[in-house]
Design an enzyme around this catalytic site. Sequence first.
Site, mmCIF file in Angstrom:
data_model
loop_
_atom_site.group_PDB
_atom_site.id
_atom_site.type_symbol
_atom_site.label_atom_id
_atom_site.label_comp_id
_atom_site.label_asym_id
_atom_site.label_seq_id
_atom_site.Cartn_x
_atom_site.Cartn_y
_atom_site.Cartn_z
ATOM 1 N N CYS A 2 0.930 -1.394 -0.259
ATOM 2 C CA CYS A 2 0.392 -0.111 -0.136
ATOM 3 C C CYS A 2 0.921 1.754 0.363
ATOM 4 O O CYS A 2 1.882 1.041 0.477
ATOM 5 C CB CYS A 2 -1.186 0.118 0.897
ATOM 6 S SG CYS A 2 -1.998 -1.083 1.344
ATOM 7 N N ARG A 27 6.030 -0.148 -6.961
ATOM 8 C CA ARG A 27 5.752 -1.463 -5.278
ATOM 9 C C ARG A 27 4.588 -2.047 -4.906
ATOM 10 O O ARG A 27 4.019 -3.431 -4.558
ATOM 11 C CB ARG A 27 5.655 -0.570 -3.979
ATOM 12 C CG ARG A 27 6.585 0.882 -3.950
ATOM 13 C CD ARG A 27 6.057 1.981 -2.949
ATOM 14 N NE ARG A 27 5.589 1.151 -1.464
ATOM 15 C CZ ARG A 27 5.785 0.610 -0.472
ATOM 16 N NH1 ARG A 27 7.655 0.793 -0.848
ATOM 17 N NH2 ARG A 27 5.434 0.501 0.548
ATOM 18 N N TRP A 73 -2.916 -2.779 -1.976
ATOM 19 C CA TRP A 73 -2.610 -4.050 -1.787
ATOM 20 C C TRP A 73 -2.761 -4.598 -1.025
ATOM 21 O O TRP A 73 -3.057 -4.714 0.641
ATOM 22 C CB TRP A 73 -0.861 -4.014 -1.785
ATOM 23 C CG TRP A 73 0.022 -5.712 -1.434
ATOM 24 C CD1 TRP A 73 0.046 -6.657 -0.220
ATOM 25 C CD2 TRP A 73 0.585 -6.367 -2.442
ATOM 26 N NE1 TRP A 73 0.396 -7.637 -0.463
ATOM 27 C CE2 TRP A 73 1.418 -7.547 -2.033
ATOM 28 C CE3 TRP A 73 1.226 -6.200 -3.808
ATOM 29 C CZ2 TRP A 73 1.921 -8.196 -2.651
ATOM 30 C CZ3 TRP A 73 1.684 -6.661 -4.085
ATOM 31 C CH2 TRP A 73 2.678 -7.784 -3.666
ATOM 32 N N ASN A 99 -2.711 2.714 5.050
ATOM 33 C CA ASN A 99 -1.350 1.427 5.286
ATOM 34 C C ASN A 99 -1.094 0.379 6.474
ATOM 35 O O ASN A 99 -0.901 1.523 7.368
ATOM 36 C CB ASN A 99 0.034 1.807 5.019
ATOM 37 C CG ASN A 99 -0.295 2.097 3.478
ATOM 38 O OD1 ASN A 99 -0.751 2.174 2.838
ATOM 39 N ND2 ASN A 99 0.680 3.137 3.460
ATOM 40 N N GLY A 100 -1.369 -0.906 6.376
ATOM 41 C CA GLY A 100 -0.862 -1.964 7.683
ATOM 42 C C GLY A 100 -2.034 -2.526 8.589
ATOM 43 O O GLY A 100 -2.654 -2.743 7.196
ATOM 44 N N GLU A 490 18.871 -23.023 1.012
ATOM 45 C CA GLU A 490 18.541 -21.736 -0.001
ATOM 46 C C GLU A 490 19.718 -20.853 0.140
ATOM 47 O O GLU A 490 19.838 -20.198 -0.614
ATOM 48 C CB GLU A 490 17.906 -20.973 1.279
ATOM 49 C CG GLU A 490 17.215 -19.380 0.863
ATOM 50 C CD GLU A 490 16.277 -20.135 -0.059
ATOM 51 O OE1 GLU A 490 16.489 -20.187 -1.208
ATOM 52 O OE2 GLU A 490 16.009 -18.294 -1.065
ATOM 53 N N LYS A 494 21.337 -19.134 -3.250
ATOM 54 C CA LYS A 494 21.337 -17.165 -2.630
ATOM 55 C C LYS A 494 22.483 -17.365 -3.943
ATOM 56 O O LYS A 494 22.758 -15.950 -4.427
ATOM 57 C CB LYS A 494 21.151 -16.603 -2.264
ATOM 58 C CG LYS A 494 20.067 -16.670 -0.942
ATOM 59 C CD LYS A 494 18.964 -15.110 -1.727
ATOM 60 C CE LYS A 494 18.091 -16.296 -2.979
ATOM 61 N NZ LYS A 494 16.502 -17.490 -2.916
ATOM 62 N N GLU A 497 22.976 -17.851 -7.433
ATOM 63 C CA GLU A 497 22.180 -17.000 -8.782
ATOM 64 C C GLU A 497 22.691 -15.631 -9.125
ATOM 65 O O GLU A 497 22.440 -16.166 -9.773
ATOM 66 C CB GLU A 497 20.843 -17.117 -8.286
ATOM 67 C CG GLU A 497 20.469 -16.559 -6.430
ATOM 68 C CD GLU A 497 18.464 -17.639 -6.400
ATOM 69 O OE1 GLU A 497 18.116 -17.440 -7.697
ATOM 70 O OE2 GLU A 497 18.073 -17.036 -5.946
ATOM 71 N N HIS A 513 30.846 -38.991 2.504
ATOM 72 C CA HIS A 513 29.981 -40.135 2.070
ATOM 73 C C HIS A 513 30.010 -39.233 0.451
ATOM 74 O O HIS A 513 29.683 -40.368 -0.483
ATOM 75 C CB HIS A 513 28.626 -40.448 2.079
ATOM 76 C CG HIS A 513 28.467 -40.719 2.930
ATOM 77 N ND1 HIS A 513 28.914 -42.368 3.324
ATOM 78 C CD2 HIS A 513 27.983 -40.522 4.500
ATOM 79 C CE1 HIS A 513 28.197 -42.601 4.524
ATOM 80 N NE2 HIS A 513 27.797 -41.069 5.516
ATOM 81 N N LYS A 614 12.019 -13.437 -12.744
ATOM 82 C CA LYS A 614 11.088 -13.242 -11.499
ATOM 83 C C LYS A 614 9.962 -14.593 -11.757
ATOM 84 O O LYS A 614 10.144 -15.269 -10.169
ATOM 85 C CB LYS A 614 10.606 -12.070 -11.106
ATOM 86 C CG LYS A 614 9.990 -11.515 -9.832
ATOM 87 C CD LYS A 614 11.498 -12.219 -9.111
ATOM 88 C CE LYS A 614 10.521 -11.558 -7.672
ATOM 89 N NZ LYS A 614 11.440 -12.418 -6.178
HETATM 90 C C1 G6P Z 1 12.033 -17.772 -10.009
HETATM 91 C C2 G6P Z 1 12.423 -16.749 -9.033
HETATM 92 C C3 G6P Z 1 13.143 -17.649 -8.147
HETATM 93 C C4 G6P Z 1 11.315 -18.044 -7.327
HETATM 94 C C5 G6P Z 1 10.622 -19.273 -8.299
HETATM 95 C C6 G6P Z 1 9.425 -19.774 -7.669
HETATM 96 O O1 G6P Z 1 12.514 -19.004 -10.625
HETATM 97 O O2 G6P Z 1 13.645 -16.985 -9.996
HETATM 98 O O3 G6P Z 1 13.056 -16.488 -7.283
HETATM 99 O O4 G6P Z 1 12.096 -18.481 -6.327
HETATM 100 O O5 G6P Z 1 10.927 -18.947 -9.770
HETATM 101 O O6 G6P Z 1 8.685 -18.893 -7.862
HETATM 102 P P1 G6P Z 1 7.107 -18.538 -7.090
HETATM 103 O O7 G6P Z 1 6.942 -16.992 -7.831
HETATM 104 O O8 G6P Z 1 6.421 -19.077 -7.623
HETATM 105 O O9 G6P Z 1 7.436 -18.143 -5.531
#
Ligand code: G6P
Length: 619
Positions: A2, A27, A73, A99-100, A490, A494, A497, A513, A614
């Site tokens: 928002c 945003r 939002w 907002n909030g 994870e 990061k 990528e 192993h 994305k």
């Molecule tokens: C793409 C993005 C990742 C994301 C994945 C799943 O590979 O680059 O950052 O984790 O898609 O996306 P989602 O919108 O389904 O969470």
Amino acid sequence: MCGIVGYVGTRDAASIVFDALCRLEYRGYDSAGIAVLDSSGICTAKRKGRLAELSPLVKTLPRAGQAIGHTRWATHGAPSDINSHPHCDCTGDIVLVHNGIIENHRELRERLIAGGHVMKTEVDTEVVAHLIEEKYRGDLAAAVAEAARELEGAMAIAVIHRGEPGRIVAYREKSPLIIGLGEGENFLASDIPAILPYTRKFLALNDGEIGVITEEGVAVYRLEKGSGANGLVKVGDRQPMVVDLEPEAAEKGGFDHFMLKEIFEQPEALMKAVSGRIRDGRVKFEEGEFGFSDEDVRALNKVYLLGCGTAYHACLVGKHLIERLAGIPAEAVLASEFRYMEPLIPERTLVIAVSQSGETLDTLAAVREAKERGAWRTLAVVNQPLSSLTREVDDVLYQRAGPEISVASTKAYTTQLVCLAMVACHMGFVRGRISEDQARAFGQELRNLPEKALGALEAAGLMERLAVEIAKEEDVFFIGRGADYLAVMEGQLKLKEISYIHAEAYAAGELKHGTLALIAPGVPVIACLMDPELAPKTASNVMEVKARGGWVVAIGSQECLNQLQLGEKDVLVTVPDVNPLISPVVSVIAMQLLAYYVARERGTDIDKPRNLAKSVTVE
Ligand code: G6P
């Protein structure tokens, strides 16, 4: 997320507010609206959808010097014309944007309706307008102050009253709001970029402060119980800050990249994710977002969690949480594999699809496959309101992380974990697997996460220095056990990528192993140790690495790190201690920061790494 804008001055307020709202488009939002106050009263235009759809309505608004506007939002109540802000009281004299999240909106709504107020929407914001109406006795700022005392949650509010032209009253509690200072005009905004073309001089409101904005000036009051006529204490002159940012830099909140901004937004995002969903210490979902009766929860036989990329990593933690807290067999599956594995779906299986965008084709296809194969119920944990996934499933639990712009996911991951933790805790309590006290203690852990995330962000400086060395490497290994293993999966994603360094995550016990063969002198190994029960075992694996000359960076709680004996070059990164079940929320922040600074050191395109998107809408 928002956005709020306000203007008082001599220019055409509606056009300025509309223009400022357009500057917040990046945003993300699902609806928007503007209210203008002139001599004939307050005129409001609001519409679901893009600002382009609001534009023709804005042209019909009176040309006057006072307006407030909002991009929404959705969190409470679906995106629609009527649910869009501004909202008003019964008389239409009090109009506001917010907002909030108002956490106690249900109780207040019931009380106000019992007192004769008629509400038109399900939106929590509308309750605030009626509450201010109840308190109003000829002074808007005083009424806002009185209302604010009864409101719980996070909020930034801008209100106008038909009987008090030329004045906007603003209130801030845990949600940003700034006042822009002009010559013969003043502005209000939730975000600096909105009004940057109009002024570079700003006053920030602090939590618990009320700002009264007129054409001539701004007065700031602090809300204090028992002092002054309304408990309002005037704050002495505050020095305005001059912001010397270009609009694009301002969109990033002064951070160099969206990714870093989003990493730092995690305390706020985590707070929003739990807001209103943990009440009286217990997980209690809001109406319409978790449509399971207690009977349904007790009847569940199996849970599948489906997702891709980071969302899949969240599913792995979700599986762990659901099995441990709720005692239901759970399986996390890559959405892209689910379709081809001919999944066995027992009776009364719940499928949880996790997706930030809600548009990932593989995840959508996996949900359809699960439904065709007889899945009993489907639930989406999703960030993007109204996305395709939300239309495919029976129930939706929104992450409320706000828009995530950087391709590498950060705040979406941690808010997915918190949503899954709430689901697991609720199920565990309903099924009698955990006691009321245990459920409350866990709920409190989740409520404490924003503060712990803030603590983890303190690792930024150390990570920035460490990045100089890691950036020279071509292979980095990550190890952990239990939830730490899930967190390092994870963490390695990061790093790989955005820095393009080859990174692999291993269960610490698996090193010997095979992977140990790759540990030669100087090879960096990042170990995660958040669980004191597992730490001694991981510590032995760290020693195996050390014995082969490996270079260790250990991320963990103080208690766990105390169990390590490392060499001079090795680095300890202490993060706040947290219940091991949910510890990836905290430990991953250190790994996100490391990945970010390493990528920056290597000069990669951090927000848009090569070959990645994305939202992946192809198979
Ligand atoms: C793409 C993005 C990742 C994301 C994945 C799943 O590979 O680059 O950052 O984790 O898609 O996306 P989602 O919108 O389904 O969470």
